[in-house]
Design a protein around this motif. Structure first.
Motif, PDB file in Angstrom:
ATOM      1  N   HIS A  51       5.057  -1.931  -2.371  1.00 48.00           N
ATOM      2  CA  HIS A  51       3.851  -1.991  -3.160  1.00 48.00           C
ATOM      3  C   HIS A  51       3.931  -3.495  -4.155  1.00 48.00           C
ATOM      4  O   HIS A  51       3.151  -3.278  -5.197  1.00 48.00           O
ATOM      5  CB  HIS A  51       3.523  -0.684  -4.034  1.00 48.00           C
ATOM      6  CG  HIS A  51       3.177   0.309  -3.067  1.00 48.00           C
ATOM      7  ND1 HIS A  51       1.900   0.907  -2.954  1.00 48.00           N
ATOM      8  CD2 HIS A  51       3.886   1.333  -2.274  1.00 48.00           C
ATOM      9  CE1 HIS A  51       1.842   2.000  -2.196  1.00 48.00           C
ATOM     10  NE2 HIS A  51       3.156   2.298  -1.698  1.00 48.00           N
TER      11      HIS A  51
ATOM     12  N   VAL B 102       1.865   7.558   5.279  1.00 49.57           N
ATOM     13  CA  VAL B 102       0.709   7.498   3.854  1.00 49.57           C
ATOM     14  C   VAL B 102       0.726   5.922   3.960  1.00 49.57           C
ATOM     15  O   VAL B 102       1.745   4.926   3.907  1.00 49.57           O
ATOM     16  CB  VAL B 102       1.588   7.872   2.453  1.00 49.57           C
ATOM     17  CG1 VAL B 102       0.475   7.520   1.411  1.00 49.57           C
ATOM     18  CG2 VAL B 102       1.344   9.290   2.813  1.00 49.57           C
TER      19      VAL B 102
ATOM     20  N   VAL C  38       0.425   2.378   2.655  1.00 52.01           N
ATOM     21  CA  VAL C  38       0.729   1.535   1.415  1.00 52.01           C
ATOM     22  C   VAL C  38      -0.373   0.701   0.767  1.00 52.01           C
ATOM     23  O   VAL C  38      -1.096   0.250   1.673  1.00 52.01           O
ATOM     24  CB  VAL C  38       2.022   0.618   1.738  1.00 52.01           C
ATOM     25  CG1 VAL C  38       2.007  -0.466   0.744  1.00 52.01           C
ATOM     26  CG2 VAL C  38       3.150   1.660   2.137  1.00 52.01           C
TER      27      VAL C  38
ATOM     28  N   ARG D 182      -5.702   4.193  -0.835  1.00 55.10           N
ATOM     29  CA  ARG D 182      -5.998   5.882  -0.713  1.00 55.10           C
ATOM     30  C   ARG D 182      -6.992   5.870   0.313  1.00 55.10           C
ATOM     31  O   ARG D 182      -8.260   5.405   0.364  1.00 55.10           O
ATOM     32  CB  ARG D 182      -6.355   6.180  -2.107  1.00 55.10           C
ATOM     33  CG  ARG D 182      -6.517   7.943  -2.187  1.00 55.10           C
ATOM     34  CD  ARG D 182      -6.583   8.227  -3.596  1.00 55.10           C
ATOM     35  NE  ARG D 182      -7.165   7.140  -4.532  1.00 55.10           N
ATOM     36  CZ  ARG D 182      -8.568   7.233  -4.654  1.00 55.10           C
ATOM     37  NH1 ARG D 182      -9.377   8.209  -4.157  1.00 55.10           N
ATOM     38  NH2 ARG D 182      -9.250   6.464  -5.415  1.00 55.10           N
TER      39      ARG D 182
ATOM     40  N   GLU E 227      -1.354   5.536  -9.148  1.00 56.17           N
ATOM     41  CA  GLU E 227      -1.166   6.035  -8.092  1.00 56.17           C
ATOM     42  C   GLU E 227      -0.163   5.090  -7.005  1.00 56.17           C
ATOM     43  O   GLU E 227       0.684   5.633  -6.349  1.00 56.17           O
ATOM     44  CB  GLU E 227      -2.575   5.932  -7.040  1.00 56.17           C
ATOM     45  CG  GLU E 227      -3.488   6.877  -7.647  1.00 56.17           C
ATOM     46  CD  GLU E 227      -4.912   6.651  -7.099  1.00 56.17           C
ATOM     47  OE1 GLU E 227      -5.478   7.502  -6.606  1.00 56.17           O
ATOM     48  OE2 GLU E 227      -5.646   5.587  -6.858  1.00 56.17           O
TER      49      GLU E 227
ATOM     50  N   ARG F 259       3.446   6.431  -5.460  1.00 51.02           N
ATOM     51  CA  ARG F 259       3.724   6.246  -4.188  1.00 51.02           C
ATOM     52  C   ARG F 259       5.199   5.484  -4.077  1.00 51.02           C
ATOM     53  O   ARG F 259       5.950   5.809  -3.228  1.00 51.02           O
ATOM     54  CB  ARG F 259       2.690   5.238  -3.544  1.00 51.02           C
ATOM     55  CG  ARG F 259       1.290   5.742  -3.467  1.00 51.02           C
ATOM     56  CD  ARG F 259       1.286   6.632  -2.217  1.00 51.02           C
ATOM     57  NE  ARG F 259       0.044   7.072  -1.947  1.00 51.02           N
ATOM     58  CZ  ARG F 259      -1.191   6.314  -1.532  1.00 51.02           C
ATOM     59  NH1 ARG F 259      -0.698   5.254  -0.696  1.00 51.02           N
ATOM     60  NH2 ARG F 259      -2.394   6.794  -1.263  1.00 51.02           N
TER      61      ARG F 259
END
Ligand code: ADP
Ligand code: MG
Length: 263
Positions: A62, A76, A78, A81, A94, A98
């Protein structure tokens, strides 16, 4: 005799990098990189300087957005959402949440200079995970012990060797109990005599089943510790496979030329 039915479900990769493209201005740095890393797997990334290795790790963690393609960590996505079939950009909080699943160790040790080794390790669990102080400290001490530095818990980074600082950095990353650890040339900035102690800690982590992506120029480490080696050049994966193949019997001229220069 009937053919036995294979009821085992193949493990979903813990990290999936799919067709990732990334440019800085007109400089295309990643030109469609795909890579899967299974839980417990240790993948080494080799390649010449400028081939996009750090950028790839930074995208997983990220620190950069991809232009195209997608990256998933434990399923999930990267950077986004997913909500009712639509993608929403992550808010900074968020992103921070993560990133807790991902541990990263850089070439430079990046410790907080005004905090002791123990405080460096305990800081994030205390502040972010809001763990009770005594528990967090006990866990941090255990982690320092596991990297051989319990006796230096009260030392400041400036009082530690580069190898010791890097081992503290590894302990600090582990304190957040990450699902995957990313290493970006963790021994490149070290004096040669200090490389072994850091590789030793990484080797142990690998043996304990940690999922790891390791950008490194340490061919010996890649051969002995990595389950799979990826050779990158000019923003693409040139070849990948077990070390015995990629390092000892490379298929591509570029890989051969790179390895010849390393030895
Ligand atoms: P490697 O880690 O394989 O040496 P990098 O991912 O660091 O390669 O860099 C790949 C290319 O991207 C290089 O040409 C580098 O100059 C460029 N680059 C890396 N980071 C940035 C950035 N933040 N801004 C602009 N260009 C960058
Ligand atoms: Mg790099």
């Amino acid at each position: 005799m009937s053919t036995p039915v294979d009821t085992t479900v193949p493990p979903a990769p813990l990290v999936t990098i799919q067709d990732v493209e990334k440019s800085y201005g007109h400089n295309e740095v990643l030109k469609g990189v795909s890579l899967e890393v299974n839980a417990g797997e240790v993948v080494g990334v080799l390649g010449p300087s400028g081939s996009g290795k750090s950028t790839l790790l930074r995208c997983v963690n990220h620190l950069e957005d991809v232009d195209r393609g997608e990256i998933r960590v434990d399923g999930v996505l990267v950077g986004y959402r997913e909500h009712r079939g639509r993608l929403h950009e992550l808010r900074p909080k968020e992103v921070a949440a993560r990133r807790r699943d991902i541990g990263m160790v850089f070439q430079r040790f990046n410790l907080f200079g005004h905090l002791t080794a123990l405080e460096n390790v305990v800081e994030a669990p205390l502040r972010v995970r809001r763990r009770p102080r005594a528990e967090a400290r006990a866990e941090a001490m255990a982690l320092l012990d596991s990297v051989g530095l319990a006796h230096r818990a009260d030392a400041y980074p400036s009082q530690l060797s580069g190898g010791q600082q890097q081992r503290v950095a590894i302990a600090r990353a582990l304190a957040m109990k990450p699902k995957v650890m990313l290493f970006d040339e963790p021994t490149s900035a070290l004096d040669p005599e200090l490389v072994g102690e850091v590789l030793g800690v990484m080797r142990r982590l690998a043996d304990e089943g940690m999922t790891m992506i390791v950008v490194t120029h340490e061919i010996g480490f890649a051969r002995e510790v990595c389950d799979r080696v990826v050779f990158m050049a000019d923003g693409v994966v040139v070849e990948q496979g077990p070390p015995s193949q990629v390092i000892d019997a490379p298929q591509h001229e570029r890989t051969r030329a790179f390895l010849a220069r390393m030895s």
